[in-house]
Design a protein around this motif. Structure first.
Motif, PDB file in Angstrom:
ATOM      1  N   UNK A 291       0.819  -1.209   0.000  1.00  0.00           N
ATOM      2  CA  UNK A 291       0.000   0.000   0.000  1.00  0.00           C
ATOM      3  C   UNK A 291       0.855   1.262   0.000  1.00  0.00           C
ATOM      4  N   UNK A 292       1.839   1.324   0.893  1.00  0.00           N
ATOM      5  CA  UNK A 292       2.681   2.517   1.010  1.00  0.00           C
ATOM      6  C   UNK A 292       3.721   2.599  -0.100  1.00  0.00           C
TER       7      UNK A 292
ATOM      8  N   UNK B 154       4.443   8.551  -3.770  1.00  0.00           N
ATOM      9  CA  UNK B 154       5.529   9.324  -4.398  1.00  0.00           C
ATOM     10  C   UNK B 154       6.170  10.290  -3.405  1.00  0.00           C
ATOM     11  N   UNK B 155       5.696  10.274  -2.194  1.00  0.00           N
ATOM     12  CA  UNK B 155       6.158  11.222  -1.179  1.00  0.00           C
ATOM     13  C   UNK B 155       7.020  10.552  -0.125  1.00  0.00           C
ATOM     14  N   UNK B 156       6.613   9.381   0.316  1.00  0.00           N
ATOM     15  CA  UNK B 156       7.287   8.736   1.440  1.00  0.00           C
ATOM     16  C   UNK B 156       8.668   8.227   1.061  1.00  0.00           C
ATOM     17  N   UNK B 157       9.636   8.359   1.968  1.00  0.00           N
ATOM     18  CA  UNK B 157      10.955   7.749   1.744  1.00  0.00           C
ATOM     19  C   UNK B 157      10.895   6.257   2.043  1.00  0.00           C
ATOM     20  N   UNK B 158      12.045   5.601   2.031  1.00  0.00           N
ATOM     21  CA  UNK B 158      12.095   4.180   2.326  1.00  0.00           C
ATOM     22  C   UNK B 158      11.650   3.926   3.764  1.00  0.00           C
ATOM     23  N   UNK B 159      10.818   2.920   3.932  1.00  0.00           N
ATOM     24  CA  UNK B 159      10.323   2.550   5.252  1.00  0.00           C
ATOM     25  C   UNK B 159      11.078   1.319   5.730  1.00  0.00           C
TER      26      UNK B 159
ATOM     27  N   UNK C 165      -5.306   5.292   3.873  1.00  0.00           N
ATOM     28  CA  UNK C 165      -4.210   4.917   4.762  1.00  0.00           C
ATOM     29  C   UNK C 165      -2.917   5.569   4.302  1.00  0.00           C
ATOM     30  N   UNK C 166      -2.661   5.492   3.008  1.00  0.00           N
ATOM     31  CA  UNK C 166      -1.434   6.085   2.457  1.00  0.00           C
ATOM     32  C   UNK C 166      -1.412   7.597   2.690  1.00  0.00           C
ATOM     33  N   UNK C 167      -2.559   8.267   2.511  1.00  0.00           N
ATOM     34  CA  UNK C 167      -2.634   9.711   2.697  1.00  0.00           C
ATOM     35  C   UNK C 167      -2.371  10.097   4.153  1.00  0.00           C
TER      36      UNK C 167
END
Length: 347
Positions: free
Chosen positions: A215-216, A220-225, A299-301
């Motif tokens: 999902x995450x 296009x915004x989040x860095x590596x988790x 969830x992603x937002x």
């Protein structure tokens, strides 16, 4: 269930002891050796006193066979050298998230002349499992081999994820053995297990976590988790491990499944873990598997919004994803460079 061995027959060897050992499952050759002939076998099955469960394999009791009787029947039918594998082997090991199947799968040497019949699925293998375990009347493939064989026959990625994650989470198999078995299977129906394996290597330890990662991963915004990363304080104190972690923002991501919180003690332990992270300044976001599955965009937002509001906060929290390393001369000095963890190249 009633045993129907003829009381007036005196077999030349102790068929009763053999039947007891094999849970009342016997072969035609054993019955013939006991002095019965094929006509007697036919009459007993015709009258419903015995059951012909597989070719040349009989149950001396009536009723539905137990799982163990089915496994014994399959082993007696396939003969020496066969190994239990697939879903039947996972059930034998006690996997919780493996689907149940009426079929019993066994692998036999490639040159063996034995075909599938009834509930028995026979697969010829160029190489048997050298790590198979002895279960008395049959041999069971190692968990790693059984996992790969089982998932090759599945078409649902969620189920494959659950089986693979459980095998690692409950320490049935390690990544090296699973990797070896996937390589052995080559490209034959292994696309789903390869995908699930990559997710486990990345750190996910359950099917909901893998779905959360997927999902995450579309952001296009989040860095590596970091998934299931060990966390420390600068003084070397170990902190609870979250399901996911954004290091620079000190955001912990948790998949909250009701399955793990039925008991009050389980819920209390979860709260203790979360409170320990919270008091260190870590923001914890909670999501259920149902939310992740049904509302992935929402969830992603929510995670992206938290990420924007917390950029750079991780440096102030001083929560580390690598164990602190000190030199002998600096035991009383400030924190030095974090120690780099070792890694293995997974094929």
């Amino acid at each position: 269930m009633n045993s129907n061995l003829a009381a007036d027959q005196a077999p030349p060897f102790d068929l009763g002891a053999i039947a007891d050992r094999q849970q009342q499952i016997v072969t035609r050759s054993q019955l013939l050796a006991a002095g019965f002939d094929d006509m007697y076998l036919y009459r007993q099955t015709r009258r419903g006193r015995w059951l012909r469960v597989l070719p040349a394999t009989y149950s001396l009791v009536t009723g539905v066979l137990t799982d163990e009787q089915r496994r014994i029947s399959a082993a007696l039918y396939t003969g020496a050298g066969a190994q239990l594998t697939g879903l039947a082997a996972l059930a034998w090991y006690g996997f919780r998230y493996s689907p149940r199947s009426e079929q019993v799968q066994l692998i036999v040497p490639h040159q063996a002349r034995r075909a599938s019949a009834g509930f028995v699925v026979v697969s010829r293998a160029l190489s048997l499992d050298p790590y198979a375990r002895d279960a008395g009347l049959y041999r069971v493939c190692s968990p790693a081999r059984a996992v790969v064989d089982a998932t090759r026959g599945l078409r649902d990625l969620r189920t494959v994820r659950a089986i693979l994650a459980e095998s690692v989470q409950r320490e049935y198999a390690d990544l090296t053995r699973l990797d070896d078995e996937i390589v052995r299977a080559r490209r034959s129906r292994t696309a789903l297990v390869r995908q699930a394996f990559r997710e486990v290597v990345a750190g996910t330890r359950s099917a909901p976590e893998a779905e959360f990662r997927e999902c995450l991963g579309g952001s296009r915004i989040l860095p590596e988790i970091r998934w299931n990363p060990p966390l420390w304080l600068p003084d070397g104190t170990r902190l609870p491990t979250p399901d996911g972690y954004l290091e620079e923002e000190a955001i912990a991501l948790e998949v909250e499944s009701q399955e793990y919180h039925f008991a009050p003690a389980d819920w209390a332990r979860t709260m203790d873990r979360h409170n320990e992270l919270s008091r260190r300044g870590v923001l914890i976001l909670h999501f259920t598997p149902a939310q992740i599955r049904r509302e992935p965009a929402r969830v992603r937002r929510m995670v992206e919004d938290a990420y924007r509001s917390r950029q750079g906060f991780g440096a102030r929290c001083q929560v580390l994803t690598r164990a602190p390393s000190y030199t002998e001369s600096d035991k009383k000095g400030p924190f030095l460079t974090p120690q780099q963890p070792g890694s293995r190249s997974i094929r």
